[in-house]
Write a protein that holds these residues in place. Structure first.
Motif, PDB file in Angstrom:
ATOM      1  N   LEU A 107       0.848  -1.192   0.000  1.00  0.00           N
ATOM      2  CA  LEU A 107       0.000   0.000   0.000  1.00  0.00           C
ATOM      3  C   LEU A 107       0.883   1.242   0.000  1.00  0.00           C
ATOM      4  O   LEU A 107       1.873   1.308   0.735  1.00  0.00           O
ATOM      5  CB  LEU A 107      -0.903   0.028   1.239  1.00  0.00           C
ATOM      6  N   ASN A 108       0.516   2.229  -0.801  1.00  0.00           N
ATOM      7  CA  ASN A 108       1.247   3.485  -0.854  1.00  0.00           C
ATOM      8  C   ASN A 108       0.784   4.375   0.297  1.00  0.00           C
ATOM      9  O   ASN A 108      -0.317   4.925   0.275  1.00  0.00           O
ATOM     10  CB  ASN A 108       1.010   4.185  -2.201  1.00  0.00           C
ATOM     11  N   LEU A 109       1.622   4.503   1.323  1.00  0.00           N
ATOM     12  CA  LEU A 109       1.245   5.274   2.504  1.00  0.00           C
ATOM     13  C   LEU A 109       1.050   6.750   2.184  1.00  0.00           C
ATOM     14  O   LEU A 109       0.235   7.429   2.809  1.00  0.00           O
ATOM     15  CB  LEU A 109       2.293   5.105   3.599  1.00  0.00           C
ATOM     16  N   HIS A 110       1.807   7.251   1.214  1.00  0.00           N
ATOM     17  CA  HIS A 110       1.658   8.651   0.811  1.00  0.00           C
ATOM     18  C   HIS A 110       0.319   8.863   0.102  1.00  0.00           C
ATOM     19  O   HIS A 110      -0.400   9.826   0.381  1.00  0.00           O
ATOM     20  CB  HIS A 110       2.812   9.059  -0.110  1.00  0.00           C
ATOM     21  N   GLU A 111      -0.015   7.975  -0.792  1.00  0.00           N
ATOM     22  CA  GLU A 111      -1.245   8.090  -1.577  1.00  0.00           C
ATOM     23  C   GLU A 111      -2.497   8.004  -0.693  1.00  0.00           C
ATOM     24  O   GLU A 111      -3.493   8.677  -0.948  1.00  0.00           O
ATOM     25  CB  GLU A 111      -1.277   6.979  -2.642  1.00  0.00           C
ATOM     26  N   HIS A 112      -2.430   7.192   0.359  1.00  0.00           N
ATOM     27  CA  HIS A 112      -3.611   6.942   1.198  1.00  0.00           C
ATOM     28  C   HIS A 112      -3.516   7.632   2.564  1.00  0.00           C
ATOM     29  O   HIS A 112      -4.283   7.312   3.465  1.00  0.00           O
ATOM     30  CB  HIS A 112      -3.778   5.438   1.402  1.00  0.00           C
ATOM     31  N   ARG A 113      -2.606   8.589   2.696  1.00  0.00           N
ATOM     32  CA  ARG A 113      -2.354   9.203   4.006  1.00  0.00           C
ATOM     33  C   ARG A 113      -3.566   9.941   4.567  1.00  0.00           C
ATOM     34  O   ARG A 113      -3.665  10.137   5.791  1.00  0.00           O
ATOM     35  CB  ARG A 113      -1.166  10.159   3.913  1.00  0.00           C
ATOM     36  N   SER A 114      -4.498  10.368   3.706  1.00  0.00           N
ATOM     37  CA  SER A 114      -5.672  11.097   4.190  1.00  0.00           C
ATOM     38  C   SER A 114      -6.734  10.188   4.793  1.00  0.00           C
ATOM     39  O   SER A 114      -7.657  10.663   5.460  1.00  0.00           O
ATOM     40  CB  SER A 114      -6.297  11.915   3.054  1.00  0.00           C
ATOM     41  N   LYS A 115      -6.613   8.891   4.578  1.00  0.00           N
ATOM     42  CA  LYS A 115      -7.569   7.946   5.140  1.00  0.00           C
ATOM     43  C   LYS A 115      -7.265   7.757   6.631  1.00  0.00           C
ATOM     44  O   LYS A 115      -6.132   7.411   6.995  1.00  0.00           O
ATOM     45  CB  LYS A 115      -7.506   6.604   4.409  1.00  0.00           C
ATOM     46  N   PRO A 116      -8.242   7.940   7.498  1.00  0.00           N
ATOM     47  CA  PRO A 116      -7.993   7.840   8.944  1.00  0.00           C
ATOM     48  C   PRO A 116      -7.372   6.517   9.372  1.00  0.00           C
ATOM     49  O   PRO A 116      -6.490   6.496  10.239  1.00  0.00           O
ATOM     50  CB  PRO A 116      -9.380   8.036   9.555  1.00  0.00           C
ATOM     51  N   PHE A 117      -7.814   5.394   8.794  1.00  0.00           N
ATOM     52  CA  PHE A 117      -7.281   4.106   9.229  1.00  0.00           C
ATOM     53  C   PHE A 117      -5.840   3.904   8.785  1.00  0.00           C
ATOM     54  O   PHE A 117      -5.072   3.213   9.468  1.00  0.00           O
ATOM     55  CB  PHE A 117      -8.177   2.949   8.746  1.00  0.00           C
ATOM     56  N   ILE A 118      -5.435   4.535   7.672  1.00  0.00           N
ATOM     57  CA  ILE A 118      -4.034   4.485   7.259  1.00  0.00           C
ATOM     58  C   ILE A 118      -3.203   5.397   8.155  1.00  0.00           C
ATOM     59  O   ILE A 118      -2.095   5.042   8.567  1.00  0.00           O
ATOM     60  CB  ILE A 118      -3.871   4.888   5.782  1.00  0.00           C
ATOM     61  N   ALA A 119      -3.742   6.568   8.477  1.00  0.00           N
ATOM     62  CA  ALA A 119      -3.033   7.489   9.374  1.00  0.00           C
ATOM     63  C   ALA A 119      -2.762   6.847  10.729  1.00  0.00           C
ATOM     64  O   ALA A 119      -1.685   7.036  11.317  1.00  0.00           O
ATOM     65  CB  ALA A 119      -3.846   8.775   9.552  1.00  0.00           C
ATOM     66  N   SER A 120      -3.717   6.060  11.217  1.00  0.00           N
ATOM     67  CA  SER A 120      -3.519   5.404  12.514  1.00  0.00           C
ATOM     68  C   SER A 120      -2.430   4.339  12.434  1.00  0.00           C
ATOM     69  O   SER A 120      -1.668   4.147  13.386  1.00  0.00           O
ATOM     70  CB  SER A 120      -4.833   4.782  13.000  1.00  0.00           C
ATOM     71  N   ILE A 121      -2.337   3.655  11.307  1.00  0.00           N
ATOM     72  CA  ILE A 121      -1.285   2.651  11.120  1.00  0.00           C
ATOM     73  C   ILE A 121       0.081   3.323  11.044  1.00  0.00           C
ATOM     74  O   ILE A 121       1.058   2.850  11.633  1.00  0.00           O
ATOM     75  CB  ILE A 121      -1.555   1.807   9.859  1.00  0.00           C
ATOM     76  N   VAL A 122       0.158   4.438  10.317  1.00  0.00           N
ATOM     77  CA  VAL A 122       1.420   5.172  10.206  1.00  0.00           C
ATOM     78  C   VAL A 122       1.876   5.656  11.581  1.00  0.00           C
ATOM     79  O   VAL A 122       3.053   5.522  11.951  1.00  0.00           O
ATOM     80  CB  VAL A 122       1.270   6.362   9.241  1.00  0.00           C
ATOM     81  N   ASP A 123       0.953   6.225  12.357  1.00  0.00           N
ATOM     82  CA  ASP A 123       1.295   6.685  13.713  1.00  0.00           C
ATOM     83  C   ASP A 123       1.767   5.521  14.577  1.00  0.00           C
ATOM     84  O   ASP A 123       2.722   5.651  15.351  1.00  0.00           O
ATOM     85  CB  ASP A 123       0.079   7.352  14.363  1.00  0.00           C
ATOM     86  N   TYR A 124       1.093   4.400  14.453  1.00  0.00           N
ATOM     87  CA  TYR A 124       1.452   3.216  15.243  1.00  0.00           C
ATOM     88  C   TYR A 124       2.857   2.720  14.885  1.00  0.00           C
ATOM     89  O   TYR A 124       3.679   2.458  15.781  1.00  0.00           O
ATOM     90  CB  TYR A 124       0.424   2.112  14.993  1.00  0.00           C
ATOM     91  N   LEU A 125       3.134   2.581  13.594  1.00  0.00           N
ATOM     92  CA  LEU A 125       4.437   2.075  13.163  1.00  0.00           C
ATOM     93  C   LEU A 125       5.554   3.032  13.554  1.00  0.00           C
ATOM     94  O   LEU A 125       6.647   2.603  13.950  1.00  0.00           O
ATOM     95  CB  LEU A 125       4.430   1.837  11.654  1.00  0.00           C
ATOM     96  N   SER A 126       5.287   4.332  13.457  1.00  0.00           N
ATOM     97  CA  SER A 126       6.273   5.320  13.866  1.00  0.00           C
ATOM     98  C   SER A 126       6.550   5.210  15.367  1.00  0.00           C
ATOM     99  O   SER A 126       7.711   5.237  15.812  1.00  0.00           O
ATOM    100  CB  SER A 126       5.780   6.722  13.523  1.00  0.00           C
ATOM    101  N   ASP A 127       5.498   5.050  16.146  1.00  0.00           N
ATOM    102  CA  ASP A 127       5.639   4.925  17.595  1.00  0.00           C
ATOM    103  C   ASP A 127       6.380   3.655  17.975  1.00  0.00           C
ATOM    104  O   ASP A 127       7.290   3.666  18.821  1.00  0.00           O
ATOM    105  CB  ASP A 127       4.260   4.939  18.242  1.00  0.00           C
ATOM    106  N   ARG A 128       6.025   2.537  17.368  1.00  0.00           N
ATOM    107  CA  ARG A 128       6.672   1.269  17.686  1.00  0.00           C
ATOM    108  C   ARG A 128       8.138   1.275  17.240  1.00  0.00           C
ATOM    109  O   ARG A 128       9.005   0.672  17.888  1.00  0.00           O
ATOM    110  CB  ARG A 128       5.930   0.109  17.011  1.00  0.00           C
ATOM    111  N   ALA A 129       8.424   1.940  16.108  1.00  0.00           N
ATOM    112  CA  ALA A 129       9.802   1.990  15.616  1.00  0.00           C
ATOM    113  C   ALA A 129      10.717   2.707  16.599  1.00  0.00           C
ATOM    114  O   ALA A 129      11.918   2.412  16.682  1.00  0.00           O
ATOM    115  CB  ALA A 129       9.845   2.682  14.255  1.00  0.00           C
ATOM    116  N   LYS A 130      10.171   3.641  17.355  1.00  0.00           N
ATOM    117  CA  LYS A 130      10.978   4.403  18.308  1.00  0.00           C
ATOM    118  C   LYS A 130      11.462   3.553  19.476  1.00  0.00           C
ATOM    119  O   LYS A 130      12.324   3.993  20.243  1.00  0.00           O
ATOM    120  CB  LYS A 130      10.166   5.591  18.832  1.00  0.00           C
ATOM    121  N   THR A 131      10.939   2.335  19.607  1.00  0.00           N
ATOM    122  CA  THR A 131      11.353   1.461  20.698  1.00  0.00           C
ATOM    123  C   THR A 131      12.536   0.571  20.325  1.00  0.00           C
ATOM    124  O   THR A 131      13.025  -0.184  21.157  1.00  0.00           O
ATOM    125  CB  THR A 131      10.181   0.567  21.155  1.00  0.00           C
ATOM    126  N   ASP A 132      12.991   0.659  19.067  1.00  0.00           N
ATOM    127  CA  ASP A 132      14.109  -0.172  18.604  1.00  0.00           C
ATOM    128  C   ASP A 132      15.222   0.736  18.092  1.00  0.00           C
ATOM    129  O   ASP A 132      14.979   1.670  17.319  1.00  0.00           O
ATOM    130  CB  ASP A 132      13.649  -1.113  17.488  1.00  0.00           C
TER     131      ASP A 132
END
Length: 292
Positions: A107-132
């Motif tokens: 899935l193109n995260l840039h193309e679908h960034r305006s979709k709320p459910f994609i935005a929540s996944i992006v926020d989640y992955l960014s948050d989880r990545a900060k733990t490694d």
């Protein structure tokens, strides 16, 4: 959307599973006396079908995100995966009408960034990545960069699926992405972010009194559910595991399988430069082989 680029709609790719053993005879009989039959299973790749694949894809997405699946709108995510049916595949047995045993998409995260459910996944992955340590250096910044087109790769399969069926799915998707780019569709990625999962073996919280008498074990190494992940990680800019935010501290006991050690599932991410993605997929095929 149009038909699958690498093959006609409803045309399948035949992949005979190499050697699946099936026990023949009474389960109570002696193992040495049991006859073993060889069963050939045909795994086939199909386009996503909105009339068939919703529940199968959603089930595999729930397995992929494990304890944190409840954080996402998996129904909307499943619909998006199925909607772009020229990219990625389902893998099934016997008939297209069956549920998928495996799926793969990007899935193109840039193309679908305006979709709320994609935005929540992006926020989640960014948050989880900060733990490694490896992931936090690059993933959050990359996901926040509006000029970068990151392809989110989602792939999951039933645990008893042979790994040999996976390389054809990856190779097929690469061909489809190349065709889509030629058609000026939004699949020209700068990076791929592959989401997967694995586990750690941990000491159970049961029998704590007895356990305190034993010497503490060394920290356990991360284990891969899917062998191809270990190979792909070698081609990544960054890779690492992360704890599920909804994972309970005592979850390991619920997943003990009559053994001293418990199992703690963990998420796993790999960030791969788009220029190296094809080489990573080739390495997977060389490592696990392909079904014939």
């Amino acid at each position: 959307m149009g038909k699958k680029r690498s093959r006609e709609v409803d045309q399948d790719v035949d992949m005979a599973d190499p050697t699946v053993e099936k026990r023949d005879g009474d389960e109570s009989s002696d193992d040495d006396d049991e006859d073993m039959d060889i069963v050939n299973v045909d795994f086939e790749l199909f386009n996503y079908d909105s009339q068939i694949d919703f529940h199968g894809v959603k089930t595999l997405l729930r397995q992929l995100f494990d304890a944190d699946a409840q954080l996402f709108d998996l129904s909307a995510l499943s619909d998006l995966v199925i909607e772009q049916n020229t990219i990625g595949s389902t893998c099934k047995v016997d008939d297209k009408a069956n549920d998928a045993y495996a799926f793969l998409t990007v899935l193109n995260l840039h193309e679908h960034r305006s979709k709320p459910f994609i935005a929540s996944i992006v926020d989640y992955l960014s948050d989880r990545a900060k733990t490694d340590d490896s992931l936090k250096a690059v993933v959050p910044t990359l996901l926040a960069d509006a000029d970068k087109h990151v392809g989110l790769v989602l792939a999951e399969r039933l645990l008893n699926m042979p790994a040999e069926v996976i390389p054809p799915m990856w190779r097929c998707m690469i061909d489809e992405i190349e065709a889509a780019v030629e058609d000026k569709e939004p699949y020209e990625f700068t990076h791929y972010l592959v989401v997967s999962r694995g586990y750690y073996e941990v000491e159970s919280t049961l029998d704590e009194a007895e356990r305190k008498k034993k010497k503490a074990r060394e920290e356990q190494k991360f284990q891969y559910f899917h062998p191809e992940d270990e190979v792909m990680a070698k081609h990544a800019i960054a890779s690492g595991s992360y704890s599920f935010s909804k994972e309970g501290e005592r979850v390991a006991d619920s997943k003990r399988a009559f053994q001293e050690m418990g199992v703690k599932p963990s998420g796993f991410m790999m960030l791969i430069d788009a220029a190296k993605f094809d080489k990573a997929v080739t390495a997977i095929a060389e490592y696990v082989g392909t079904a014939s």
